[in-house]
Design an enzyme around this catalytic site. Structure first.
Site, mmCIF file in Angstrom:
data_model
loop_
_atom_site.group_PDB
_atom_site.id
_atom_site.type_symbol
_atom_site.label_atom_id
_atom_site.label_comp_id
_atom_site.label_asym_id
_atom_site.label_seq_id
_atom_site.Cartn_x
_atom_site.Cartn_y
_atom_site.Cartn_z
ATOM 1 C CD GLU A 8 52.017 85.005 47.446
ATOM 2 O OE1 GLU A 8 52.069 85.906 46.594
ATOM 3 O OE2 GLU A 8 52.898 84.141 47.560
ATOM 4 C CD GLU A 32 53.861 78.244 47.383
ATOM 5 O OE1 GLU A 32 54.840 78.958 47.144
ATOM 6 O OE2 GLU A 32 52.689 78.590 47.130
HETATM 7 C C1 GLA Z 1 54.719 82.060 45.743
HETATM 8 C C2 GLA Z 1 53.623 81.424 44.938
HETATM 9 C C3 GLA Z 1 54.123 80.263 44.138
HETATM 10 C C4 GLA Z 1 55.445 80.543 43.500
HETATM 11 C C5 GLA Z 1 56.419 80.957 44.552
HETATM 12 C C6 GLA Z 1 57.773 81.179 43.980
HETATM 13 O O1 GLA Z 1 55.004 81.444 46.897
HETATM 14 O O2 GLA Z 1 52.529 80.996 45.697
HETATM 15 O O3 GLA Z 1 53.186 79.967 43.156
HETATM 16 O O4 GLA Z 1 55.322 81.540 42.531
HETATM 17 O O5 GLA Z 1 55.956 82.149 45.109
HETATM 18 O O6 GLA Z 1 58.102 80.258 43.021
#
Ligand code: GLA
Length: 343
Positions: A134, A241
């Site tokens: 990020e 994710e």
């Molecule tokens: C982001 C992070 C993850 C996690 C998610 C929410 O996407 O990369 O590690 O913290 O947020 O759980």
């Protein structure tokens, strides 16, 4: 758990890995279920900087070791998450012990020790690392998110992090990971960032598309365009994710104790469409990780509304397959798409 239920990862064995984010509590209580359906795991939080390296001279490897041991015992891959991030990183990292902000030299030496130690510990067992998470700004026109890493080290902190990770484990695949990755503006920023890193010779092998989506969006076309754009850089893509919230982001209602039939239908349809799309791009997509294992537990139970239950996965709260699971098996078999039932 009935062994008669087909294994999710087995269904996609010729296509890509199927992963789940876990914590040590889950592998202790539902280890068989996890090993049956998933062949890759990621630590949801327990390898993040503040957890694995809480003080300058202290690393806390117990949880990470337990997760990696579980994976090794069960022949699973591990995705390491994450080395450099603006969140869940302790303040000491950016401070000078004598007071004030750490100098560039001090922060670089800490970055090096952290990466050497953490990547080195799991060398040979973690096949892919989210090296930087990020780093892109998504609220303004600026390219880079204004973080302490950027302020103290300048933009080259990414290049440095990838180089250090590569030295620490030359076999590990190294990823840049981000969210809102299908948004056309952010997509182009991510594309430019990774392109620039490749041009500078960074050892970066892939882009992690987080995939925190919902049952209404983003559109399949926006997901497709992001996949095509990133794949055009000749890097691997991991969906890192994945979860499909039953709520739109702006929907803050708190009265539901179970999902509506309409929500579940939309979710089934979306899961099927999304996995069919992933299968189209299986030459680039080598791993698909859900950000959890079943509706029993999800971070979305506390985000964006604290204490509001969500049901984002293909297994229910009893860890039983939902209809969406069967849709994924059909997609994996190459069967014709399930019709919507209404025309
Ligand atoms: C982001 C992070 C993850 C996690 C998610 C929410 O996407 O990369 O590690 O913290 O947020 O759980």
């Amino acid at each position: 758990m009935s062994k008669e239920i087909p294994s999710l990862h087995h269904a996609f064995r010729d296509n890509f890995k199927i992963g789940a984010a876990v914590h040590t509590g889950l592998i202790r209580t539902e280890g068989d279920f996890i090993a049956h359906h998933y062949n890759s795991i990621t630590a949801e939080n327990q390898m993040k900087f503040e957890e694995i390296h809480p003080e300058e001279e202290r690393y806390a490897f117990e949880a990470g070791d337990e997760i990696v041991d579980f994976a090794v015992r069960n022949g699973m891959s591990v995705r390491g998450h994450t080395l450099v991030w603006h969140n869940q990183t302790s303040d000491w990292v950016f401070q000078d012990p004598a007071g004030g902000t750490a100098s560039r030299e001090l922060l670089l030496s800490r970055l090096k020790s952290h990466i050497d130690t953490v990547v080195g510990r799991y060398k040979g067992h973690i096949s892919a690392w989210d090296v930087v998470n990020e780093a892109i700004e998504d609220k303004t026109d600026l390219m880079m998110r204004d973080t302490k890493w950027l302020q103290i080290l300048g933009e080259d902190y990414l290049l440095e992090a990838f180089r250090l990770a590569h030295v620490a484990d030359p076999q590990a695949l190294l990823f840049y990971n981000d969210y809102n990755e299908t948004d056309p503006v952010k997509r182009e920023k991510i594309y430019e960032l990774v392109k620039g890193l490749l041009e500078k010779g960074a050892p970066i092998h892939g882009i992690g598309m987080q995939g925190h989506w919902n049952i209404h969006g983003p559109s399949i076309e926006d997901i497709r365009m992001a996949i095509e754009r990133y794949a055009s850089l000749n890097v691997q893509l991991h969906i890192t994710e994945l979860d499909l919230s039953v709520f739109r982001h702006e929907d803050r209602r708190i009265d539901l104790i179970e999902p509506t039939a309409e929500m579940m239908e939309l979710q089934e349809q979306r899961y099927e469409e999304i996995f069919r799309l992933f299968l189209e791009y299986q030459a680039s997509i080598t791993s698909v990780t859900f950000w959890g294992t079943s509706d029993h537990y999800t971070w979305l139970d506390n985000f964006p509304v604290r204490g509001r239950k969500n049901w984002p996965f293909v297994f229910d709260q009893q860890r039983q397959p939902k209809e969406s699971f069967s849709r994924l098996l059909n997609a994996a078999k190459g069967s014709a798409p399930t019709s919507r039932g209404i025309s």
